[in-house]
Design a protein around this motif. Structure first.
Motif, PDB file in Angstrom:
ATOM      1  N   GLU A   1       7.300   8.689  -7.351  1.00  0.00           N
ATOM      2  CA  GLU A   1       7.709  10.095  -7.460  1.00  0.00           C
ATOM      3  C   GLU A   1       7.947  10.703  -6.079  1.00  0.00           C
ATOM      4  N   ASP A   2       7.066  10.402  -5.128  1.00  0.00           N
ATOM      5  CA  ASP A   2       7.229  10.942  -3.774  1.00  0.00           C
ATOM      6  C   ASP A   2       8.533  10.466  -3.146  1.00  0.00           C
ATOM      7  N   ARG A   3       8.835   9.183  -3.300  1.00  0.00           N
ATOM      8  CA  ARG A   3      10.062   8.646  -2.703  1.00  0.00           C
ATOM      9  C   ARG A   3      11.299   9.259  -3.360  1.00  0.00           C
ATOM     10  N   GLN A   4      11.245   9.420  -4.676  1.00  0.00           N
ATOM     11  CA  GLN A   4      12.386  10.009  -5.376  1.00  0.00           C
ATOM     12  C   GLN A   4      12.583  11.465  -4.976  1.00  0.00           C
ATOM     13  N   ASN A   5      11.488  12.198  -4.794  1.00  0.00           N
ATOM     14  CA  ASN A   5      11.599  13.598  -4.376  1.00  0.00           C
ATOM     15  C   ASN A   5      12.187  13.729  -2.975  1.00  0.00           C
ATOM     16  N   ARG A   6      11.964  12.699  -2.139  1.00  0.00           N
ATOM     17  CA  ARG A   6      12.526  12.716  -0.785  1.00  0.00           C
ATOM     18  C   ARG A   6      13.916  12.097  -0.731  1.00  0.00           C
ATOM     19  N   GLY A   7      14.424  11.680  -1.902  1.00  0.00           N
ATOM     20  CA  GLY A   7      15.760  11.098  -1.945  1.00  0.00           C
ATOM     21  C   GLY A   7      15.818   9.673  -1.443  1.00  0.00           C
ATOM     22  N   LYS A   8      14.686   8.999  -1.389  1.00  0.00           N
ATOM     23  CA  LYS A   8      14.647   7.619  -0.911  1.00  0.00           C
ATOM     24  C   LYS A   8      14.691   6.654  -2.084  1.00  0.00           C
ATOM     25  N   GLY A   9      15.185   5.454  -1.835  1.00  0.00           N
ATOM     26  CA  GLY A   9      15.227   4.425  -2.859  1.00  0.00           C
ATOM     27  C   GLY A   9      13.874   3.762  -3.028  1.00  0.00           C
ATOM     28  N   LEU A  10      13.813   2.811  -3.941  1.00  0.00           N
ATOM     29  CA  LEU A  10      12.552   2.134  -4.235  1.00  0.00           C
ATOM     30  C   LEU A  10      12.497   0.736  -3.629  1.00  0.00           C
ATOM     31  N   GLN A  11      13.420   0.466  -2.689  1.00  0.00           N
ATOM     32  CA  GLN A  11      13.418  -0.843  -2.057  1.00  0.00           C
ATOM     33  C   GLN A  11      12.274  -0.942  -1.043  1.00  0.00           C
ATOM     34  N   ASN A  12      11.814  -2.173  -0.828  1.00  0.00           N
ATOM     35  CA  ASN A  12      10.788  -2.471   0.182  1.00  0.00           C
ATOM     36  C   ASN A  12       9.480  -1.715  -0.062  1.00  0.00           C
ATOM     37  N   MET A  13       9.177  -1.467  -1.311  1.00  0.00           N
ATOM     38  CA  MET A  13       7.902  -0.820  -1.634  1.00  0.00           C
ATOM     39  C   MET A  13       6.773  -1.845  -1.568  1.00  0.00           C
ATOM     40  N   HIS A  14       5.602  -1.367  -1.212  1.00  0.00           N
ATOM     41  CA  HIS A  14       4.419  -2.217  -1.188  1.00  0.00           C
ATOM     42  C   HIS A  14       3.511  -1.803  -2.352  1.00  0.00           C
ATOM     43  N   TYR A  15       3.109  -2.786  -3.138  1.00  0.00           N
ATOM     44  CA  TYR A  15       2.313  -2.514  -4.324  1.00  0.00           C
ATOM     45  C   TYR A  15       0.891  -3.026  -4.129  1.00  0.00           C
ATOM     46  N   PRO A  16      -0.095  -2.370  -4.756  1.00  0.00           N
ATOM     47  CA  PRO A  16      -1.461  -2.908  -4.730  1.00  0.00           C
ATOM     48  C   PRO A  16      -1.468  -4.329  -5.290  1.00  0.00           C
ATOM     49  N   ILE A  17      -2.296  -5.191  -4.724  1.00  0.00           N
ATOM     50  CA  ILE A  17      -2.292  -6.610  -5.100  1.00  0.00           C
ATOM     51  C   ILE A  17      -2.511  -6.791  -6.600  1.00  0.00           C
ATOM     52  N   GLU A  18      -3.523  -6.097  -7.153  1.00  0.00           N
ATOM     53  CA  GLU A  18      -3.823  -6.264  -8.577  1.00  0.00           C
ATOM     54  C   GLU A  18      -2.656  -5.810  -9.448  1.00  0.00           C
ATOM     55  N   THR A  19      -2.021  -4.720  -9.048  1.00  0.00           N
ATOM     56  CA  THR A  19      -0.875  -4.227  -9.807  1.00  0.00           C
ATOM     57  C   THR A  19       0.295  -5.190  -9.698  1.00  0.00           C
ATOM     58  N   ASP A  20       0.505  -5.724  -8.512  1.00  0.00           N
ATOM     59  CA  ASP A  20       1.593  -6.679  -8.304  1.00  0.00           C
ATOM     60  C   ASP A  20       1.395  -7.917  -9.175  1.00  0.00           C
ATOM     61  N   GLN A  21       0.170  -8.419  -9.208  1.00  0.00           N
ATOM     62  CA  GLN A  21      -0.123  -9.595 -10.026  1.00  0.00           C
ATOM     63  C   GLN A  21       0.081  -9.297 -11.509  1.00  0.00           C
ATOM     64  N   PHE A  22      -0.333  -8.110 -11.919  1.00  0.00           N
ATOM     65  CA  PHE A  22      -0.155  -7.718 -13.321  1.00  0.00           C
ATOM     66  C   PHE A  22       1.326  -7.645 -13.681  1.00  0.00           C
ATOM     67  N   MET A  23       2.118  -7.025 -12.811  1.00  0.00           N
ATOM     68  CA  MET A  23       3.545  -6.860 -13.085  1.00  0.00           C
ATOM     69  C   MET A  23       4.255  -8.210 -13.126  1.00  0.00           C
TER      70      MET A  23
END
Length: 238
Positions: A179-201
């Motif tokens: 949400e923060d990135r979208q509000n600033r008009g930035k894309g979602l590329q090169n995002m860093h995710y929490p390890i547990e969330t990344d593994q889940f996804m």
């Protein structure tokens, strides 16, 4: 309808408005007597529940927090210019049922039941309650107070009550970053995710790409191509 959420939060029954089961038993016994049935006849629980469903005056849908008439039309013809929600005639009459009005205005008791009989259980909610602590109370609060559920969640999270739920907290953190990135008009590329969330996804993507796409639309997440690349890299590194 006001108070429906409160009512559904108090009951696990799938239907409402039917006579008490003791009365249904008497009805079945009388019917058996009228048709000269066996003298030792005793209605089974299945027969009583089946008749209860037939005599029900409304149907409870806990999954969508709504109440319907057993005679709901399901589909109806409307004019293209008609605005607002469309309710069929049988469902429109449910709020006028006296027993339904009583159920809506009945105050919740102070004694909490320790268990729910199997036939009254809602399998959808029950499965969630068994997997996560405090979820039952949160669901009850969101039904009653709407956005106050988020305040309650934040209060508990600040006390560390969800420290062991890394996937849950990681998904919430990811949603906030997106949400923060979208509000600033930035894309979602090169995002860093929490390890547990990344593994889940990644596990979700490998299990069901359709389910992964649904979550990715909300949280961003890696592309399927990126997930496959990470997975293949992991395999070759072993």
């Amino acid at each position: 309808i006001p108070r429906v959420a409160n009512y559904l939060g108090r009951t696990q029954m799938g239907t409402g408005g039917a006579p008490p089961r003791s009365q249904i038993r008497d009805i079945l016994l009388q019917e058996n007597k009228d048709r000269n049935g066996p003298k030792d006849y005793e209605p089974t629980k299945t027969e009583i529940r089946r008749r209860e469903a037939i005599l029900a005056k409304w149907i409870n849908r806990h999954d969508i927090t709504a109440v319907f008439s057993p005679q709901c039309s399901k589909t109806m013809s409307i004019l293209p210019s008609t605005l607002g929600p469309h309710i069929c005639t049988p469902c429109r009459l449910v709020p006028k049922i006296k027993s339904f009005q009583n159920a809506l205005h009945r105050e919740e008791g102070t004694i909490k039941p320790k268990c729910t009989p199997h036939e009254y259980q809602n399998p959808l909610l029950g499965g969630v309650y068994l997997k996560h602590n405090d979820i039952a109370e949160l669901v009850k609060k969101v039904r009653r107070f709407g956005n106050e559920m988020f305040l309650e969640f934040a209060k508990r999270a600040s006390k560390g009550r969800y420290e062991g739920m890394k996937v849950l907290t990681g998904l919430i953190e990811t949603a906030m970053v997106v949400e923060d990135r979208q509000n600033r008009g930035k894309g979602l590329q090169n995002m860093h995710y929490p390890i547990e969330t990344d593994q889940f996804m990644i596990t979700l993507a490998l299990t069901s790409t359709r389910a992964y796409n649904l979550i990715q639309q909300e949280l961003g997440g890696r592309t399927l191509r990126s997930v496959k690349y990470i997975f293949l890299t992991y395999l070759f590194d072993q």
